[in-house]
Design a protein around this motif. Structure first.
Motif: not given
Lengths: 338, 495
Positions: B161, B191-193, B218, B220-221, B228, B230
């Motif tokens: 990704e 996705s965030t981190n 975090t 993510s999918d 999902k 988290s």
């Protein structure tokens, strides 16, 4: 109606007699340039009759599995009311189901609320969608009602959903004594420390946000009691003289009211919430209604609610809600009956 | 022993002068060729490869006696003297000139590993002045300290990704290598981190220790498994290695992690069951020995990494997880490099009260993992979702060659390699039914083994990530597996 005919065609391919009739009607309407609906009208009646007959007797293809939180340690008043309502409705429809308690039922549910049922590949959550789902499978309790009765029933159901549910949420999550001594320990009981506090905090935020939006958050306990009394009065008046809300046969409204009335009266709360229980208890019609459903569909001790009253009277006013007490009354309803 | 001077940056000394200036001094002690090595930076590669290879006249540097009289470190502003002293003092132990060179190089690496400086230059000169000894040399390190706060926006690739990263860091806050880092990344798959970490190196001692505390969040999918995930957590990491640049490294970690799994709409019930929050509290030990000469395209050396994780110190997740990773490289000819990669892992529950979440399971498949299979494309599946297993192995044999006709040799062309490979593996569930009878469990090596062979082009990105474009022919697979014949993969880890 024509939709049902098509449906029927697809479903019962082996039963050709009615199909042939419909096909004849189709051909004839093509030939005689009649209106399609008028020409097959006479057959539709036969069709739907047969459809209902075959489907009501037919075993449901997949077993229904009913998911809910743990009744003994975990479940809260609003969830318990909804679970009981759905159970009562399924029983009224004569459907067999298997209860599967899960600690994460709320998170598993597609809508984020409990209860939900699994039937084959379908997952349906909450009371209204479950009722709709079951009626789409051909079983419905309110089919024979007239349009006005149906509308009435809907109105009363939304009254219950908008008033009793909010009252229950308020008692559990806004009233400080209940929140600290009953709601938090129960809701967090299935999670380890410190996760239980996080989960309680999240849920509390979620519920208070919702109640604030609906304007219930800033109400006092007395106002809540007033609302409860109004709601119960309306329901009791509607029930006046009849064994069920719409006559001699139960509908979904009966299941819903039963769920809430039974959940409220059979749990032992703190003195501050005793008020709400006493209000509900002051309407004998509602208690009688709940008792009737209990007897008829849950096969349990007919004196249960009255016994509860006795227990409640025995409890001193300052006794903290004892969960082990409430366990005795709740599961006896459900476990013995299935 | 000499003394260390932590010089001010303003000291009037011109290090930028060309080496011809130094040659003119032409001391008899030192061979002419190595006067150039005063400019150590440029020569160091040549030196490390051929330590004694003057073309005309062989001089054994070990016979040239040398004594380090003074060490100067130029350019220190806020870095404290004591940590610099600890880094450079071993240079005083040098006996001969070669030793001086080797140790100077080592000290330079150690200074670099402090993470406080950029552009470290090494200058070696004969010592002069009243205290100078006959064989004395002075070593000068010129450093430039990093700014107090640095930030940047860049892109990164990992886990197949692409991500945009916004980062800021404050290096060397208190003058002893402490730093604070902040990183936020947003991936193209939503996705965030967020990661905030504080790093404190402990450099006074024979062991190099780095303590890292970080807080992360975090999201993510994972569409292959239909959920999902988290994660919000806290990680404490102590990295210990003998010497700053050693090949052996131990990491001792503690992780507390609050995970939440959310299922999508159309998801297998086996995945839906796993929904909800869980708390993992785990200890982890990672031991790695890395003797490779590169991370992405190594030619010689091997890597062994053993990871042990025990979860269940509090929380409701409990398991023991062992993972083993090995990579061997072998270059019989300049144009051919063989690489053998191996991974294996096992996951076991520790008690019935503690659960194992789908998040903790092993998954196999992907363009940089088991090639030829889609991400999480092999192993146990239920209603189209990969649910993972608790024991796996994977093996890959690569043959790398440079690009044909070597375009862009020694520059751009070296970023690419052609490779052919064959990889295989299996993922399944461990059974405890047959106590002490491991025959059932050994079936993982004989039944349903997946295998695929193919070839393609691989590219290295910034010496950390790897890009591969492959054409693959799956050889052995089972019906439920998801196959892919063309694969494009990007990532940090590869098999």
């Amino acid at each position: 109606m024509s939709f049902k005919v098509v449906n029927f065609n697809v479903r019962n391919k082996n039963e050709s007699s009615t199909q042939i009739q419909i096909l004849k009607a189709l051909f004839s309407c093509g030939r005689e340039k009649e209106d399609f609906l008028t020409s097959i009208k006479k057959y539709i009646y036969i069709c739907s009759e047969q459809y209902l007959k075959t489907h009501a007797q037919e075993q449901w293809p997949q077993p229904i599995i009913f998911y809910q939180p743990y009744e003994v340690e975990q479940i809260l008043l609003p969830d318990n009311a909804n679970c009981l309502a759905v159970q009562a409705y399924l029983k009224m429809c004569g459907l067999e189901f298997q209860i599967e308690p899960r600690s994460n039922a709320e998170y598993m549910s597609p809508s984020g609320r409990v209860p939900f049922i699994q039937c084959g590949a379908f997952l349906v959550a909450e009371f209204d969608p479950i009722v709709a789902f079951i009626s789409s499978k051909g079983t419905s309790l309110s089919e024979q009602l007239s349009q006005t009765d149906k509308a009435d029933m809907r109105a009363y159901m939304s009254l219950v959903n908008n008033v009793l549910v909010n009252i229950e949420q308020y008692i559990c999550w806004v009233d400080q004594t209940t929140l600290n001594s009953a709601t938090k320990p129960r809701h967090g009981s299935v999670y380890p420390w410190p996760l239980n506090h996080v989960i309680n905090w999240q849920k509390q935020n979620q519920v208070t946000k919702r109640l604030k939006v609906l304007g219930w958050y800033n109400k006092t306990l007395d106002e809540i009691y007033k609302e409860a009394e109004n709601c119960c009065t309306a329901l009791a008046e509607r029930l006046e003289g009849k064994s069920f809300f719409s006559g001699e046969e139960p509908t979904e409204l009966d299941a819903l009211v039963y769920g809430h009335v039974h959940a409220i009266t059979s749990t032992h709360f703190l003195p501050s919430t005793r008020g709400i229980i006493n209000i509900v208890r002051s309407f004998p019609q509602l208690l009688e209604h709940a008792r009737l459903i209990n007897n008829r569909y849950f096969n349990c001790n007919p004196n249960l609610i009255i016994e509860d009253l006795d227990i409640l009277k025995c409890m001193s006013d300052d006794s903290i809600w004892n969960s082990s007490r409430s366990l005795e009354s709740l599961p006896s309803l459900t476990e013995d009956s299935f | 022993m000499g003394t260390v001077y932590a010089k001010e940056f303003s000291k009037p000394r011109d290090f930028g002068t060309p080496s011809s200036d130094n040659t003119s001094q032409n001391r008899s002690n030192y061979p002419r060729d190595y006067e150039h090595s005063a400019y150590f930076n440029k020569e160091q590669e040549a030196l490390s490869r051929k330590p004694t290879a003057p073309e005309t006249k062989t001089i054994n540097l070990q016979e040239v006696k040398a004594r380090v009289d003074k060490i100067h470190v130029d350019g220190l502003i806020r870095t404290k003297d004591d940590i610099i002293k600890a880094q450079v003092s071993e240079l005083f132990k040098a006996q001969d000139f070669q030793d001086v060179l080797a140790r100077a190089l080592k000290v330079r690496e150690r200074l670099e590993s402090l993470g406080c400086f950029k552009n470290i230059g090494v200058y070696i000169d004969t010592s002069n002045g009243p205290d100078a000894t006959p064989e004395g040399v002075e070593v000068t390190f010129t450093v430039r300290e990093l700014k107090r706060i640095m930030g940047g926006i860049n892109t990164m690739v990992g886990n197949n990704e692409g991500a945009l990263i916004i980062g800021a860091r404050a290096p060397n806050i208190f003058g002893r290598g402490e730093r604070l880092q902040f990183e936020y990344s947003y991936g193209n798959k939503k996705s965030t981190n967020v990661n905030i970490s504080a790093v404190k190196p402990f450099v006074n001692g024979s062991l190099h220790k780095v303590l890292t505390t970080s807080v992360f969040s975090t999201v993510s999918d994972l569409p292959w498994s239909g959920y999902k995930q988290s994660e919000n957590g806290f990680l404490l990491d102590m990295a210990i290695s003998p010497g700053a640049t050693g090949t052996l490294k131990h990491n001792f970690q503690y992780e507390a992690n609050y995970r939440e799994v959310t299922a999508g709409k159309q998801v297998s019930f086996r995945v839906r069951e796993q929904c909800g929050p869980s708390l993992k509290s785990a200890l982890r030990h990672i031991c790695s020995i890395d003797k490779r000469d590169g991370i992405i395209f190594p030619t010689v050396g091997s890597l062994v990494r053993i990871t042990t994780e025990v979860a269940g110190l509090g929380g409701n997740i409990g398991f023991v997880k062992n993972e083993f990773l090995m990579q061997n490289n072998w270059t019989p000819h300049e144009y051919f490099t063989f690489q053998l990669g191996m991974q294996a892992g096992m996951l076991r529950g520790i008690s019935n009260d503690m659960q194992i979440s789908i998040v903790d399971n092993f998954f196999l498949g992907g363009p940089l993992n088991l090639r030829g299979f889609d991400m999480r494309g092999c192993g146990p599946r239920h209603d189209g979702n990969s649910i993972g297993g608790d024991v796996y192995w994977a093996l890959a044999l690569h043959l790398y060659t440079p690009l044909p006709f070597r375009p862009g040799r020694n520059s751009f062309g070296d970023l690419f390699r052609l490779h052919g490979f064959i990889n295989g593996g299996n993922l399944s569930n461990f059974t405890f039914k047959f106590d002490n009878d491991f025959k059932e469990n050994l079936k993982i090596f004989s039944e349903n083994v997946r295998c695929a062979a193919g070839g393609g082009i691989a590219m290295k990105l910034g010496n950390v990530a790897r890009v591969e474009l492959n054409l693959i022919m799956p050889l052995y697979f089972i019906r439920s597996d998801l196959l892919q014949q063309f694969q494009f993969g990007i990532g940090l880890e590869y098999l």
